[in-house]
Design a protein around this motif. Structure first.
Motif, PDB file in Angstrom:
ATOM      1  N   SER A 239       0.062  -6.650   4.671  1.00  0.00           N
ATOM      2  CA  SER A 239       0.727  -5.429   5.137  1.00  0.00           C
ATOM      3  C   SER A 239       1.390  -5.633   6.494  1.00  0.00           C
ATOM      4  O   SER A 239       0.851  -6.311   7.361  1.00  0.00           O
TER       5      SER A 239
ATOM      6  N   CYS B  87       0.834  -1.195   0.000  1.00  0.00           N
ATOM      7  CA  CYS B  87       0.000   0.000   0.000  1.00  0.00           C
ATOM      8  C   CYS B  87       0.870   1.245   0.000  1.00  0.00           C
ATOM      9  O   CYS B  87       1.953   1.248   0.580  1.00  0.00           O
ATOM     10  N   PRO B  88       0.371   2.327  -0.598  1.00  0.00           N
ATOM     11  CA  PRO B  88       1.068   3.600  -0.475  1.00  0.00           C
ATOM     12  C   PRO B  88       0.893   4.137   0.948  1.00  0.00           C
ATOM     13  O   PRO B  88       0.113   3.574   1.731  1.00  0.00           O
ATOM     14  N   PRO B  89       1.556   5.225   1.306  1.00  0.00           N
ATOM     15  CA  PRO B  89       1.412   5.766   2.667  1.00  0.00           C
ATOM     16  C   PRO B  89       0.000   6.267   2.989  1.00  0.00           C
ATOM     17  O   PRO B  89      -0.382   6.329   4.152  1.00  0.00           O
ATOM     18  N   SER B  90      -0.785   6.607   1.977  1.00  0.00           N
ATOM     19  CA  SER B  90      -2.132   7.148   2.206  1.00  0.00           C
ATOM     20  C   SER B  90      -3.043   6.095   2.833  1.00  0.00           C
ATOM     21  O   SER B  90      -2.844   4.894   2.653  1.00  0.00           O
TER      22      SER B  90
ATOM     23  N   ARG C 295      -2.147   0.152  10.095  1.00  0.00           N
ATOM     24  CA  ARG C 295      -3.044   1.099   9.418  1.00  0.00           C
ATOM     25  C   ARG C 295      -3.658   0.487   8.158  1.00  0.00           C
ATOM     26  O   ARG C 295      -4.813   0.752   7.838  1.00  0.00           O
ATOM     27  N   HIS C 296      -2.898  -0.304   7.454  1.00  0.00           N
ATOM     28  CA  HIS C 296      -3.366  -0.878   6.203  1.00  0.00           C
ATOM     29  C   HIS C 296      -3.783  -2.344   6.310  1.00  0.00           C
ATOM     30  O   HIS C 296      -4.460  -2.847   5.417  1.00  0.00           O
TER      31      HIS C 296
ATOM     32  N   ASP D 210       2.055  -3.008   8.400  1.00  0.00           N
ATOM     33  CA  ASP D 210       1.629  -1.935   9.308  1.00  0.00           C
ATOM     34  C   ASP D 210       0.132  -2.022   9.586  1.00  0.00           C
ATOM     35  O   ASP D 210      -0.669  -2.363   8.731  1.00  0.00           O
TER      36      ASP D 210
ATOM     37  N   TYR E  52      -6.546  10.876  -1.321  1.00  0.00           N
ATOM     38  CA  TYR E  52      -5.778  10.507  -0.138  1.00  0.00           C
ATOM     39  C   TYR E  52      -6.603   9.618   0.789  1.00  0.00           C
ATOM     40  O   TYR E  52      -6.199   8.530   1.141  1.00  0.00           O
TER      41      TYR E  52
END
Length: 152
Positions: free
Chosen positions: A50, A39-42, A54-55, A52, A127
């Motif tokens: 993933s 995933c991109p940082p968005s 967040r994703h 992280d 975003y």
């Protein structure tokens, strides 16, 4: 006559705006070394592989034959009004998932060893997606869980 011409111009502008919201198909998707694209940082992307939080989202789990489970997923996606399968290879599906204004890209990778299907879904533009990709993948997960496996 002037009203018809103005209506044509307005429809052309609206069509152009809607096309701009869908974005171009990404060229960086697919499987590399058994993994889907990161995933991109968005925050408008979810990925079961993933690292992280967040994703990260859980993969789709199944019991039984991996090919039967993957056929069930394909059937489920084919029945969704918002989904179009764009690419299909053994153990891999790529689909476009549409909302009113936007198109998201989803990928599904059969993970036979873990009896699961790895998932990725990301917005093409913007975003934040206000959680739409995560909610949609959870809808697909629930539908996959309750859907009977098709007979071969």
């Amino acid at each position: 006559m002037g009203h018809i011409l103005r209506a044509d111009i307005i429809m052309g502008i609206l069509s152009g705006l809607l096309a701009a919201c869908t974005g171009e198909r990404p060229t960086n998707l697919g499987v590399r070394d058994g993994r889907l694209t990161a995933c991109p940082p968005s925050p408008n992307c979810v990925l079961s592989q993933s690292g992280d939080e967040r994703h990260r989202i859980a993969p789709l789990s199944f019991t039984g034959e991996p090919e039967a489970a993957f056929a069930r997923l394909k059937q489920l996606l084919s029945r969704r009004a918002d989904a179009t399968i764009i690419e299909e290879r053994p153990g891999y599906l790529r689909a476009e998932l549409r909302t009113t204004l936007f198109t998201d890209d989803a990928e599904f990778l059969l993970d036979r060893e873990r009896s699961s299907i790895q998932v990725r879904s990301a917005s093409r533009l913007g975003y934040s997606d206000l959680g739409k990709n995560r909610r949609r993948m959870e809808e697909i997960r629930e539908a996959f869980r309750v859907m009977p496996t098709p007979a071969f």
